[in-house]
Design an enzyme around this catalytic site. Structure first.
Site, mmCIF file in Angstrom:
data_model
loop_
_atom_site.group_PDB
_atom_site.id
_atom_site.type_symbol
_atom_site.label_atom_id
_atom_site.label_comp_id
_atom_site.label_asym_id
_atom_site.label_seq_id
_atom_site.Cartn_x
_atom_site.Cartn_y
_atom_site.Cartn_z
ATOM 1 N N CYS A 1 -36.943 35.982 17.542
ATOM 2 C CA CYS A 1 -36.074 34.864 17.172
ATOM 3 C C CYS A 1 -36.488 33.656 17.995
ATOM 4 O O CYS A 1 -36.701 33.778 19.206
ATOM 5 C CB CYS A 1 -34.619 35.240 17.439
ATOM 6 S SG CYS A 1 -33.446 33.935 17.036
ATOM 7 N N LEU A 2 -36.579 32.506 17.358
ATOM 8 C CA LEU A 2 -36.951 31.289 18.080
ATOM 9 C C LEU A 2 -35.940 30.949 19.171
ATOM 10 O O LEU A 2 -36.297 30.331 20.168
ATOM 11 C CB LEU A 2 -37.096 30.118 17.104
ATOM 12 C CG LEU A 2 -38.173 30.278 16.032
ATOM 13 C CD1 LEU A 2 -38.160 29.098 15.076
ATOM 14 C CD2 LEU A 2 -39.543 30.454 16.665
ATOM 15 N N GLY B 1 -38.083 31.727 9.382
ATOM 16 C CA GLY B 1 -36.748 31.290 9.003
ATOM 17 C C GLY B 1 -36.158 30.474 10.140
ATOM 18 O O GLY B 1 -36.578 30.605 11.299
ATOM 19 N N GLN C 1 -29.496 26.927 15.145
ATOM 20 C CA GLN C 1 -30.637 27.013 16.053
ATOM 21 C C GLN C 1 -31.207 25.640 16.410
ATOM 22 O O GLN C 1 -32.010 25.533 17.331
ATOM 23 C CB GLN C 1 -31.751 27.868 15.450
ATOM 24 C CG GLN C 1 -31.380 29.325 15.311
ATOM 25 C CD GLN C 1 -32.537 30.095 14.744
ATOM 26 O OE1 GLN C 1 -32.683 30.197 13.529
ATOM 27 N NE2 GLN C 1 -33.362 30.635 15.624
ATOM 28 N N HIS D 1 -27.074 34.136 12.074
ATOM 29 C CA HIS D 1 -26.936 32.926 12.893
ATOM 30 C C HIS D 1 -25.730 32.090 12.458
ATOM 31 O O HIS D 1 -25.067 31.481 13.289
ATOM 32 C CB HIS D 1 -28.202 32.066 12.820
ATOM 33 C CG HIS D 1 -29.296 32.534 13.718
ATOM 34 N ND1 HIS D 1 -29.193 32.547 15.088
ATOM 35 C CD2 HIS D 1 -30.533 32.997 13.428
ATOM 36 C CE1 HIS D 1 -30.313 32.998 15.611
ATOM 37 N NE2 HIS D 1 -31.144 33.296 14.629
ATOM 38 N N HIS E 1 -31.096 38.197 8.941
ATOM 39 C CA HIS E 1 -31.250 37.646 10.293
ATOM 40 C C HIS E 1 -30.737 36.206 10.356
ATOM 41 O O HIS E 1 -29.961 35.855 11.255
ATOM 42 C CB HIS E 1 -32.735 37.704 10.697
ATOM 43 C CG HIS E 1 -33.034 37.109 12.030
ATOM 44 N ND1 HIS E 1 -33.362 37.878 13.118
ATOM 45 C CD2 HIS E 1 -33.061 35.832 12.463
ATOM 46 C CE1 HIS E 1 -33.570 37.091 14.159
ATOM 47 N NE2 HIS E 1 -33.397 35.837 13.772
ATOM 48 N N GLU E 2 -31.158 35.375 9.396
ATOM 49 C CA GLU E 2 -30.732 33.962 9.402
ATOM 50 C C GLU E 2 -29.248 33.823 9.095
ATOM 51 O O GLU E 2 -28.559 33.001 9.686
ATOM 52 C CB GLU E 2 -31.585 33.133 8.428
ATOM 53 C CG GLU E 2 -33.060 33.097 8.753
ATOM 54 C CD GLU E 2 -33.389 32.695 10.181
ATOM 55 O OE1 GLU E 2 -32.641 31.905 10.792
ATOM 56 O OE2 GLU E 2 -34.406 33.185 10.703
#
Length: 184
Positions: A98-99, A45, A50, A144, A140-141
């Site tokens: 997480c990226l 994702g 991000q 953000h 999670h996304e």
């Protein structure tokens, strides 16, 4: 085009993202670039903040979880202006990464089920309920877009233990295989 991934310490990751309109400039290009960035970075994702865009958009490809959850076969979706209607069910813990937080993975508890209203890439409205891995990735996304990172769910002690790693990330002292954008 692959975007650099914005990492921990950038104030943009802590802002609530803004809703977007159908005529948002270059939206198709943004979505395509987000897919390319996510796949290159080995993510499942990716949220617009991000990649330095404070807009309410995220993409998910949860098909990697199809071995354990067959209903995830081909699960690839764009979520525009999403709104979580409800989370419910038992909370379960899973190790998340997480990226934007390279080299950190921690156990995070989330509800098993999420109901979300969103627009797809054609601005068609959907209200759907997801469980398991897809529900977790969506939560999670979505976080953000609200300026929340998964480390915010950790205990104060665990956060203190990660402080050195978080500082290193914010100073660019990590070397993931994808490009990152370090805060100035």
């Amino acid at each position: 085009m692959k975007y650099p991934v914005t990492v921990y310490g950038d104030p943009l990751l802590r802002k609530k993202a803004k809703a977007i309109e159908k005529d948002h400039p270059k939206l198709d290009e943004i979505i395509e670039n987000m897919w390319e960035t996510m796949y290159y970075s080995d993510g499942v994702g990716l949220a617009a903040p991000q990649v330095g865009l404070s807009i309410r958009l995220f993409v998910i490809d949860a098909s990697s979880g199809a071995d354990e959850e067959p209903e995830l076969e081909g699960f690839k979706k764009v979520f525009i202006n999403p709104e979580i209607i409800e989370t419910k069910g038992d909370e379960w813990t899973m190790n998340e990464g997480c990226l934007s937080l390279p080299e950190i993975r921690e156990d995070v508890s989330r509800h098993d089920e999420v109901t979300i209203k969103y627009l797809d890439e054609n601005f068609v409205e959907h209200t759907e309920t997801y469980k398991g891995f897809a529900g977790r990735v969506i939560q999670h996304e979505y976080d953000h877009l609200e300026g929340i990172l998964f480390v915010d769910y950790l205990s104060p002690l665990r956060k203190r233990l990660l402080k050195g790693k978080l500082i290193a990330i914010s100073k660019g002292k990590v070397r993931p295989h994808y490009r990152i954008k370090v805060p100035k």
